[in-house]
Design a protein around this motif. Structure first.
Motif, PDB file in Angstrom:
ATOM      1  N   TYR A   1      -4.688  -1.367  -5.511  1.00  0.00           N
ATOM      2  CA  TYR A   1      -5.945  -0.369  -4.667  1.00  0.00           C
ATOM      3  C   TYR A   1      -5.699   1.033  -5.126  1.00  0.00           C
ATOM      4  O   TYR A   1      -6.917   1.236  -5.356  1.00  0.00           O
ATOM      5  CB  TYR A   1      -5.892  -0.560  -3.571  1.00  0.00           C
ATOM      6  CG  TYR A   1      -6.944   0.403  -2.488  1.00  0.00           C
ATOM      7  CD1 TYR A   1      -8.258  -0.196  -2.540  1.00  0.00           C
ATOM      8  CD2 TYR A   1      -6.787   1.095  -1.990  1.00  0.00           C
ATOM      9  CE1 TYR A   1      -9.223   0.546  -2.307  1.00  0.00           C
ATOM     10  CE2 TYR A   1      -7.883   1.553  -1.226  1.00  0.00           C
ATOM     11  CZ  TYR A   1      -8.578   1.810  -1.141  1.00  0.00           C
ATOM     12  OH  TYR A   1     -10.046   1.614  -0.307  1.00  0.00           O
TER      13      TYR A   1
ATOM     14  N   PHE B   1      -8.740  -6.534   4.051  1.00  0.00           N
ATOM     15  CA  PHE B   1      -7.517  -5.862   2.466  1.00  0.00           C
ATOM     16  C   PHE B   1      -8.801  -7.018   1.561  1.00  0.00           C
ATOM     17  O   PHE B   1      -8.483  -5.661   0.373  1.00  0.00           O
ATOM     18  CB  PHE B   1      -6.027  -5.677   2.776  1.00  0.00           C
ATOM     19  CG  PHE B   1      -5.260  -4.693   3.496  1.00  0.00           C
ATOM     20  CD1 PHE B   1      -6.237  -3.837   3.671  1.00  0.00           C
ATOM     21  CD2 PHE B   1      -4.150  -4.622   3.527  1.00  0.00           C
ATOM     22  CE1 PHE B   1      -5.391  -2.813   4.591  1.00  0.00           C
ATOM     23  CE2 PHE B   1      -2.907  -3.885   4.243  1.00  0.00           C
ATOM     24  CZ  PHE B   1      -4.295  -2.809   4.555  1.00  0.00           C
TER      25      PHE B   1
ATOM     26  N   GLN C   1      -1.636  -0.931   6.616  1.00  0.00           N
ATOM     27  CA  GLN C   1      -0.847  -1.657   5.611  1.00  0.00           C
ATOM     28  C   GLN C   1       0.971  -1.444   7.088  1.00  0.00           C
ATOM     29  O   GLN C   1       1.500  -2.941   7.305  1.00  0.00           O
ATOM     30  CB  GLN C   1       0.069  -1.123   4.544  1.00  0.00           C
ATOM     31  CG  GLN C   1       1.337  -2.042   3.823  1.00  0.00           C
ATOM     32  CD  GLN C   1       0.353  -2.855   3.581  1.00  0.00           C
ATOM     33  OE1 GLN C   1       0.192  -3.443   2.179  1.00  0.00           O
ATOM     34  NE2 GLN C   1       0.573  -4.474   4.332  1.00  0.00           N
TER      35      GLN C   1
ATOM     36  N   TYR D   1      -2.160  -5.157  -3.891  1.00  0.00           N
ATOM     37  CA  TYR D   1      -3.114  -4.871  -4.119  1.00  0.00           C
ATOM     38  C   TYR D   1      -3.863  -4.101  -4.707  1.00  0.00           C
ATOM     39  O   TYR D   1      -5.021  -4.100  -5.892  1.00  0.00           O
ATOM     40  CB  TYR D   1      -3.176  -3.539  -2.440  1.00  0.00           C
ATOM     41  CG  TYR D   1      -2.737  -4.413  -1.510  1.00  0.00           C
ATOM     42  CD1 TYR D   1      -3.590  -5.671  -0.965  1.00  0.00           C
ATOM     43  CD2 TYR D   1      -2.083  -4.147  -0.863  1.00  0.00           C
ATOM     44  CE1 TYR D   1      -2.806  -6.491   0.035  1.00  0.00           C
ATOM     45  CE2 TYR D   1      -0.941  -4.986   0.304  1.00  0.00           C
ATOM     46  CZ  TYR D   1      -2.166  -5.977   0.826  1.00  0.00           C
ATOM     47  OH  TYR D   1      -1.653  -6.285   2.055  1.00  0.00           O
TER      48      TYR D   1
ATOM     49  N   VAL E   1      -5.660   2.977   5.093  1.00  0.00           N
ATOM     50  CA  VAL E   1      -5.160   1.225   4.490  1.00  0.00           C
ATOM     51  C   VAL E   1      -3.591   1.481   4.969  1.00  0.00           C
ATOM     52  O   VAL E   1      -2.662   0.346   4.875  1.00  0.00           O
ATOM     53  CB  VAL E   1      -5.442   0.720   3.085  1.00  0.00           C
ATOM     54  CG1 VAL E   1      -6.811   0.992   2.503  1.00  0.00           C
ATOM     55  CG2 VAL E   1      -4.853   1.886   1.649  1.00  0.00           C
TER      56      VAL E   1
ATOM     57  N   ARG F   1      -7.209   6.013   1.601  1.00  0.00           N
ATOM     58  CA  ARG F   1      -5.948   5.441   1.739  1.00  0.00           C
ATOM     59  C   ARG F   1      -4.816   5.885   3.352  1.00  0.00           C
ATOM     60  O   ARG F   1      -3.927   4.419   3.338  1.00  0.00           O
ATOM     61  CB  ARG F   1      -5.026   6.537   1.246  1.00  0.00           C
ATOM     62  CG  ARG F   1      -5.475   6.858  -0.376  1.00  0.00           C
ATOM     63  CD  ARG F   1      -4.580   7.855  -1.810  1.00  0.00           C
ATOM     64  NE  ARG F   1      -4.842   8.168  -3.076  1.00  0.00           N
ATOM     65  CZ  ARG F   1      -3.913   8.502  -3.930  1.00  0.00           C
ATOM     66  NH1 ARG F   1      -3.417   9.806  -3.216  1.00  0.00           N
ATOM     67  NH2 ARG F   1      -4.880   8.545  -4.812  1.00  0.00           N
TER      68      ARG F   1
ATOM     69  N   LEU G   1     -11.869  -5.231   0.403  1.00  0.00           N
ATOM     70  CA  LEU G   1     -11.740  -4.046   0.015  1.00  0.00           C
ATOM     71  C   LEU G   1     -11.472  -3.690  -1.032  1.00  0.00           C
ATOM     72  O   LEU G   1     -11.540  -3.511  -2.258  1.00  0.00           O
ATOM     73  CB  LEU G   1     -10.466  -2.778   1.063  1.00  0.00           C
ATOM     74  CG  LEU G   1     -10.642  -1.747   0.358  1.00  0.00           C
ATOM     75  CD1 LEU G   1     -11.158  -0.684   0.874  1.00  0.00           C
ATOM     76  CD2 LEU G   1      -9.664  -0.665   1.203  1.00  0.00           C
TER      77      LEU G   1
ATOM     78  N   MET H   1       0.841  -1.021  -0.097  1.00  0.00           N
ATOM     79  CA  MET H   1      -0.211   0.151   0.256  1.00  0.00           C
ATOM     80  C   MET H   1       0.653   1.424  -0.023  1.00  0.00           C
ATOM     81  O   MET H   1       0.794   2.135  -0.841  1.00  0.00           O
ATOM     82  CB  MET H   1      -1.520  -0.044   1.169  1.00  0.00           C
ATOM     83  CG  MET H   1      -2.609  -0.971   1.056  1.00  0.00           C
ATOM     84  SD  MET H   1      -3.163  -0.460  -0.816  1.00  0.00           S
ATOM     85  CE  MET H   1      -4.389  -1.747   0.553  1.00  0.00           C
TER      86      MET H   1
END
Lengths: 229, 366
Positions: B153, B141, B105, B151, B101, B98, B144, B72
């Motif tokens: 992400y 995660f 992380q 990820y 996460v 953000r 999500l 992340m």
């Protein structure tokens, strides 16, 4: 089926077809309404575009009219340049400026012959104290190669980018490893991937690629020796 | 006649304690190391070269694979660099997601370190405890963004997925759970006499050495330098939250251990505030041009990853692909001090010191 019946059938089909086609031909009043709507939409679009263009032009003009606020880092930049030129010699700083894309980080291009002296000054001078080397990058600009040292002063919370330039044929610059130990592996990586040799480096060997690798992969014109592999 | 000779010993690249494919060649005089030479590049994939022919959205999955224990934060440093260059606004809800996460992380990454480090020095069960608790974060995660480790992400301008219904409540529940577990960790390990005998005073260095070697993260803070980019060069929303930057005093492996455990606590503190302030609605993607073309120029952004300062230097020529992309990987820089620390130490301490630095080889080799 008699001929008459056939005729009837045909006539029926025709009327059916006509009926089917009729709704497609929109009646005139609806057509006019639609056209008016389209026209209004087009006019609105044009008006919006004009307004936007005008606003943009005004903003651009306003930007030109109002003098740019001098960056708070401008003084720092001038101080760095003055200190370096006074101590090491005139012409040491070849170019200088603020990087607007990077929160106005001061950027200096240093004559590479003076780099060892400048690096010690940057690290040890009481006003500068750039004791922390955060990153070293090497870039191939196709006509020349560039090495960027990103320095940080933990005491003053200031940063600066120092650039050295070297030609592509026999690229060589003095190493910063005697000043900052951080530079050691970073310079080895640049030597490995871009082929720049750092004079005065204690242990200049390839670090990522195998020892018998041919070429320097991050060069823009790099072609693998055996592209099939 | 008694004769002595030095022994050349190869450790790795296939060795469980090197956490990946890291190799080190040591010269031994009996049990004592006289020289150590790290050999790297076994996991070099040429990410920086590959990136030159990809557009920015395509590079994001590659950053997942650099530091795969903390994907992340790697996502963030790339999108943050592009946003800085283009001056893009990120919606508040996206920025909160953000930040949440990234802090989760950090907890997950420190848990992996805690478990594997103790495994390295001979304690089996802490590893199981750590992975049990990390699993909760990984599942969060997964819910999500559909992945457990890589990820992909974040996007330039926001995040790809909004939090599913009920997700934030699960994060909320996790915080007191983890706080309680940390007490358990302390009881289990932190005061253990065998553990203390193994790591106290081992791998010691002072602040000047740490700064000279460009160390960052817990490796720098264990010497007493209070430097955390979340506090000192705030990015994202960190300036909104209250948290402490833990430091050590002796610069040894034990201080690094304590700093990292305290960092988990501080991350939980940030998470608690972030979950409370999380906006109830809003966009998760800002206004971003269809093709992302940063203006001509360059930028260097840096953020605090669990391992230290991760930086991203983009040189752009105004194209959709970067002209040059360079990552400053904290593991790579932190590892440089290893040969210096090992000289004069015994072979058993090699694993203790290497583990204490906390490297991820995907990031060392990039």
């Amino acid at each position: 089926m008699s001929d008459e019946e056939k005729e009837n059938l045909k006539a029926n089909e025709l009327t059916e077809q006509q009926e089917a086609m009729e709704p497609k031909q929109a009646p005139p009043p609806i057509d006019a309404e639609r056209e008016a709507k389209l026209k209004a939409a087009a006019e609105a679009r044009a008006a919006r575009a004009a307004a936007k263009a005008k606003a943009e032009a005004e903003a651009a003009q306003a930007e030109l009219d109002t003098p740019k606020e001098p960056s708070p880092r401008q003084n720092d930049l001038e101080r760095y340049v003055r200190l370096i030129e006074d101590t090491v010699g005139q012409g040491t700083v070849k170019e200088s400026g603020l990087n607007e894309l990077n929160a106005d980080m001061p950027m200096l291009v240093i004559a590479s012959e003076q780099w060892p002296e400048v690096s010690l000054l940057l690290r040890d001078h009481g006003e500068l104290r750039f004791s922390y080397l955060r990153n070293v990058s090497g870039i191939d600009y196709e006509t020349y190669l560039e090495i960027v040292y990103f320095l940080l002063s933990l005491d003053n919370k200031q940063d600066v980018a120092i650039k050295l330039r070297t030609d592509r044929e026999a690229p060589s610059v003095p190493s910063a490893t005697p000043t900052w130990s951080t530079a050691n592996w970073n310079e080895r990586e640049i030597y490995d991937l871009l082929g720049i040799s750092f004079t005065g480096h204690p242990d200049l060997r390839r670090i990522m690629m195998p020892d018998d690798w041919v070429g320097h992969p991050l060069r823009k014109d790099y072609e693998p020796l055996d592209s099939e592999v | 006649m008694i004769r002595t000779e030095e022994l050349l010993l190869n450790v790795g690249p296939q060795h469980p304690s090197t956490h990946g494919v890291f190799r080190i060649v040591v010269k031994l005089d009996g049990e004592v190391i006289t020289e150590a030479t790290p050999v790297m590049g076994y996991l070099h994939r040429g990410t920086e070269k590959l990136a030159e022919s990809l557009n920015f959205t395509q590079i994001i999955p590659y950053t997942d694979r650099m530091d795969y224990v903390s994907a992340m934060t790697n996502n963030y440093v790339l999108v943050h660099a592009v946003e800085t260059m283009m001056g893009l606004e990120v919606p508040l809800r996206a920025e909160f997601l953000r930040l949440i996460v990234m802090e989760l992380q950090r907890v997950a990454s420190h848990l992996v370190w805690w478990g594997t480090y103790l495994l390295d020095i001979g304690a089996m069960s802490p590893f199981l405890y750590a992975f049990r608790d990390r699993e909760i974060i990984i599942n969060l995660f997964n819910e999500l963004c559909g992945a457990r480790l890589t990820y992909n992400y974040m996007r330039v301008g926001g995040v790809k997925w909004d939090a599913p219904p009920g997700w934030m409540d699960k994060v909320k529940d996790f915080i007191p759970y983890m706080e309680k577990k940390l007490e358990e960790y302390d009881k289990l390990v932190s005061g253990n006499e065998i553990f203390l005998a193994r790591i106290k005073g081992v791998g010691q260095y002072d602040a000047a050495t740490a700064i000279d070697h460009g160390l960052s993260g817990a490796n720098l803070r264990c010497t007493g330098v209070r430097w955390d980019l979340r506090r000192d060069e705030p990015y994202s929303l960190y300036s909104r939250f209250e948290f402490d930057v833990p430091i050590g005093h002796n610069g040894d492996c034990y201080d690094r251990y304590l700093v990292r455990l305290e960092e988990i606590r501080q991350s939980l503190r940030i998470l608690k505030q972030a979950v409370e302030q999380f906006p109830s609605d809003g966009e998760t993607m800002g206004k971003v041009p269809r093709v992302i073309r940063p203006p001509v120029g360059e930028t260097y952004v840096r953020i605090e990853s669990p391992r230290g300062e991760i930086g991203c230097h983009i040189v752009s020529k105004g194209k959709a692909e970067p002209y040059r992309l360079k990552f400053r990987r904290p593991s790579f820089v932190n590892l440089q001090i290893l040969p210096k620390l090992l000289v004069g130490e015994t072979m058993t301490n090699l694993i203790t010191i290497l583990g204490g630095i906390d490297i991820v080889v995907g990031e060392v080799d990039c």
